[in-house]
Design an enzyme around this catalytic site. Structure first.
Site, mmCIF file in Angstrom:
data_model
loop_
_atom_site.group_PDB
_atom_site.id
_atom_site.type_symbol
_atom_site.label_atom_id
_atom_site.label_comp_id
_atom_site.label_asym_id
_atom_site.label_seq_id
_atom_site.Cartn_x
_atom_site.Cartn_y
_atom_site.Cartn_z
ATOM 1 C CD GLU A 181 20.883 -53.957 -7.324
ATOM 2 O OE1 GLU A 181 19.986 -54.451 -8.127
ATOM 3 O OE2 GLU A 181 20.996 -54.391 -6.065
ATOM 4 C CG ASP A 237 23.618 -55.582 12.369
ATOM 5 O OD1 ASP A 237 23.980 -55.978 11.182
ATOM 6 O OD2 ASP A 237 24.022 -56.213 13.490
#
Length: 418
Positions: A82, A282
């Protein structure tokens, strides 16, 4: 490193950025080769990481600059698709830097493993028996985790909860608290509760159902704080006190309204996730824990708090931070090992504190900066290259219409003119 402040870094060509970073961080030629590799993750490694692997998928690997955390300089590796995320992090860090940077800390790596007991004839009595057997259960847990215990980590405590359901009555849930050191620890926790479940089942008198890690790692929190004088907040067109006032209105909106809080917290997680991906952590677990933590008071609210004190804007954040700086991925993925060398940490607690500091400040809002950066990608997608790409980007921003169709139309006009 001497400093994470490298002026005009974003204006440099990619190769010059690499040279500057290599000089600041003392990166090796092999490190630079990893940064420049088109396929930094070998397919044979990818095939060991997931099932049914067919190839690899690349995302931009960049760095945020200007970070000063606990008096130490840090360049922050970020993997994100992004526009504006890296720029916003670097800009916020520059503001914080003027006030001495961030102060951050993280708890030891204590994770929670859950053993769910169902069909328990007398839940309250079972909970009492488990409480009496706590020392015996912890001794058994230590026997099941010899490696962690040798490294000074291992089982820390055992708790019993009664969880009432709408249809199935009351279940007994045993929480095993395991310090996993510098590992995230999911596999260690799952193995421990699997091994301990038969003993728990025998003591409680019910049937063990789920035996699994919880991603609400509320015993493994990270927190950061920053205290910025109004003078350091001033921007073109905005005085420092006005910026602080805008920040307070934005914070109070997020604190009171879950619709705003969701977007506010997404912005916070932009930086945390990008650093997590770069360092092989994670990010889905971090997202789950953060958003669950944001609901701990009974409604969804802001992960940050802001206040004004004696001419300063004061911000704090606290959230679960189950991360790792060790493990197979660090050893096997070239970019993960490089990212940890770039951020210059070895311990999970230090990395957790830095992640907690990954948040942004805003004046006119993120949209203006976001669209200016997004226009660059749109110009490239429309087919513009070189000087035409920059001219097209500027025209898109000036027009306030950063869309691919408009970009193609403007590009045709530019090419016709030339």
């Amino acid at each position: 490193m001497s400093t994470s402040r490298i002026p005009a870094f974003h204006r440099m060509p990619v190769e010059e950025r690499r040279r500057k970073l290599a000089g600041a961080l003392d990166l090796s030629p092999a490190d630079l080769e990893t940064l420049g590799a088109l396929h930094a993750l070998p397919l044979e490694v990818a095939d060991t990481m997931v099932e049914n692997a067919l190839g690899t998928f690349a995302l931009p690997f960049g760095v945020a600059l200007n970070f000063l955390v606990n008096g130490r300089e840090h360049v922050i590796p970020m993997v994100v698709e992004e526009p504006s995320v890296i720029a916003a992090a670097s800009s916020a860090a520059l503001v914080a830097r003027a006030a001495g940077g961030f102060v951050a800390e993280a708890d030891p790596g204590t994770m929670i493993g859950q053993i769910q007991l169902v069909e328990v004839p007398d839940a309250a009595a079972a909970a009492d028996r488990l409480g009496v057997a706590r020392a015996r259960l912890l001794a058994a847990a230590q026997d099941l985790t010899p490696g962690l215990c040798r490294r000074g980590a291992g089982p820390r405590d055992l708790e019993v909860r009664l969880v009432r359901t709408k249809r199935r009555g009351t279940m007994v849930v045993v929480h095993v608290l395991l310090d996993t050191g510098d590992a995230m620890g999911a596999n260690a926790v799952n193995s421990l509760v699997e091994g301990l479940a038969p003993m728990v089942e025998e003591i409680a008198g019910g049937r063990a159902c789920l035996r699994i890690l919880s991603n609400l790692a509320d015993r493994r929190l990270a927190r950061a704080a920053v205290r910025i004088p109004f003078a350091a907040l001033a921007r073109a067109g905005f005085g420092g006190e006005e910026v602080a006032e805008r920040m307070m209105w934005a914070y109070e909106f997020a604190a009171a309204d879950p619709y705003r809080a969701a977007t506010h917290n997404k912005g916070i997680m932009n930086g945390i996730d990008a650093l997590a991906v770069a360092t092989g952590n994670d990010w889905r677990a971090l997202e789950a824990g953060a958003h669950a933590w944001a609901c701990r008071g009974g409604s969804y609210t802001s992960l940050t708090t802001w206040d004004v004190e004696d001419g300063h804007l004061v911000g704090t954040i606290e959230l679960p931070m189950a991360i790792s700086t060790v493990g197979p991925l660090v050893q096997s993925h070239p970019c993960v090992g490089l990212a940890l060398r770039i951020v210059n940490v070895a311990r999970a607690r230090e990395l957790g504190g830095i992640m907690a500091a990954m948040r942004a400040l805003a004046t006119e809002g993120i949209q203006k900066g976001h669209m200016a950066l997004h226009a660059r990608a749109v110009s490239h997608a429309a087919g513009a290259r070189g000087e035409k790409a920059e001219e097209l980007r500027q025209r898109l921003v000036a027009a306030g219409e950063v869309k691919i169709d408009r970009a193609r139309e403007l590009l045709r006009a530019l090419e016709a003119r030339s």
